[in-house]
Design an enzyme around this catalytic site. Sequence first.
Site, PDB file in Angstrom:
ATOM      1  N   ASP A  63      -1.141   6.755  -6.592  1.00  0.00           N
ATOM      2  CA  ASP A  63      -1.160   5.852  -5.736  1.00  0.00           C
ATOM      3  C   ASP A  63      -1.799   4.302  -6.498  1.00  0.00           C
ATOM      4  O   ASP A  63      -2.526   4.253  -7.123  1.00  0.00           O
ATOM      5  CB  ASP A  63      -2.834   6.077  -4.701  1.00  0.00           C
TER       6      ASP A  63
ATOM      7  N   ASP B  86       0.803  -1.209  -0.147  1.00  0.00           N
ATOM      8  CA  ASP B  86      -0.174   0.007   0.035  1.00  0.00           C
ATOM      9  C   ASP B  86       0.937   1.157   0.030  1.00  0.00           C
ATOM     10  O   ASP B  86       1.468   1.653   1.124  1.00  0.00           O
ATOM     11  CB  ASP B  86      -0.878  -0.054   1.229  1.00  0.00           C
TER      12      ASP B  86
END
Length: 416
Positions: free
Chosen positions: A297, A91
Amino acid sequence: MSAFVDAQSGGFSINLVHRDSEGSPFYNPKETPARRVGNAGRRSIGRVHRFSSRSISDPSDPDAQLTANNGEYLVNISLGTPPFPIVAIADTGSDIIWTQCRNLAGPKRLFDPKSSSSYRTVSCSSNACNSLQSEGSSCSSDGSVCEYQVSYGDQSHTQGDVAAETLTLESKTGNPVALPKTVIGCGHDNAGTFSPKGSGIVGLGGGPASLVSQLGSSIGGKFSYCMVPYAAAKPTSTMNFGTNAVVSGNGVLSTPLISDPSQPTFYFLQLEAVSVGSKKIAFQGSSIGGSGNIIIDSGTTLTLVPTDFFSQLSDAVETQVTGGTKTSDPEGFFSLCYVPDSSLKLPPVTAHFKGADVVLTSDNIFIQVNDKVVCLAFYANDQLSIYGNVAQQNFLIGYDLPKQTLSFKPTDCTNT
């Protein structure tokens, strides 16, 4: 907080598995492709809620689902001595490395720190504890052990001890990469939507507690990834560290990575405009990250943009598409969809980052919902702008933190 590696300073690479592929413990063969893509879109919205620290109180809200368990790519790691295997979410929108830990009566499929000879809790006065201040670090009631707490928008939370432990990554060469004294969170109180199928998170953000920051000089502050298209037959993507992460050669475009000391986790970019054919649409984005206006992201599927910009983009795409037949998303999530037959011709689309005009392919612009439907992989959202992973697929994306640059290189990621 340097923990580690001299033997691995030459660089290494690991596999990333998409959570909806057959190699993932989250894979549900009963789900339709349309449902999987719709869920991925909802997870994208869930990440915005988490990133913007807004509470979600209504669990029936479809935007509220999967917030704690979101993230699209998984990595196989091991913790402890002897190594205990864990499937973790990789992540870039998180810093802390944490896993659900086994309590006395807890399930055996969770990591038990008492079974590891290398597990050590850290003190409240340590640098490791200070590095987790953004994760709510505090002292235990007797003042002896540093503790952390992370809360998510769907009211899930994890809290437990901060520890130093050996983390082992499975490299693509087959040689394990052991990282002793990695600072992790060992969660003893985990409530909400966490699943033991993916029992941890490996934070890859820019904060001091992330894996990237802990690796530090041993990887020269460099990492990269190459994500295969969503519908590719090969389910595994690649993440590289150190010298393996250098992005060079023909076709490389670079743009500044912009840091915001008040939000060190996130990687900000400056997106100036997006061109659809001959129409160039100026991008304002979110008021974030100093001069940065969009976060890049890996864990967000869709590219999220302000409503006004989305309307202009969607209209421009629809106006310039030739052939093809408009259709509806079976899940009702996406607003602009087509039948992907041979007559469908999409306009060229370019993302104009500062200093880098990135030409997108049809696989970056549209996501395949099923064999009969493709939909625009952008979504309107006024909270936060995020450049998602569909737009990044089949690019080698390189982060050079000392030089504060992010590089794009068009690449067939199925061959990496």
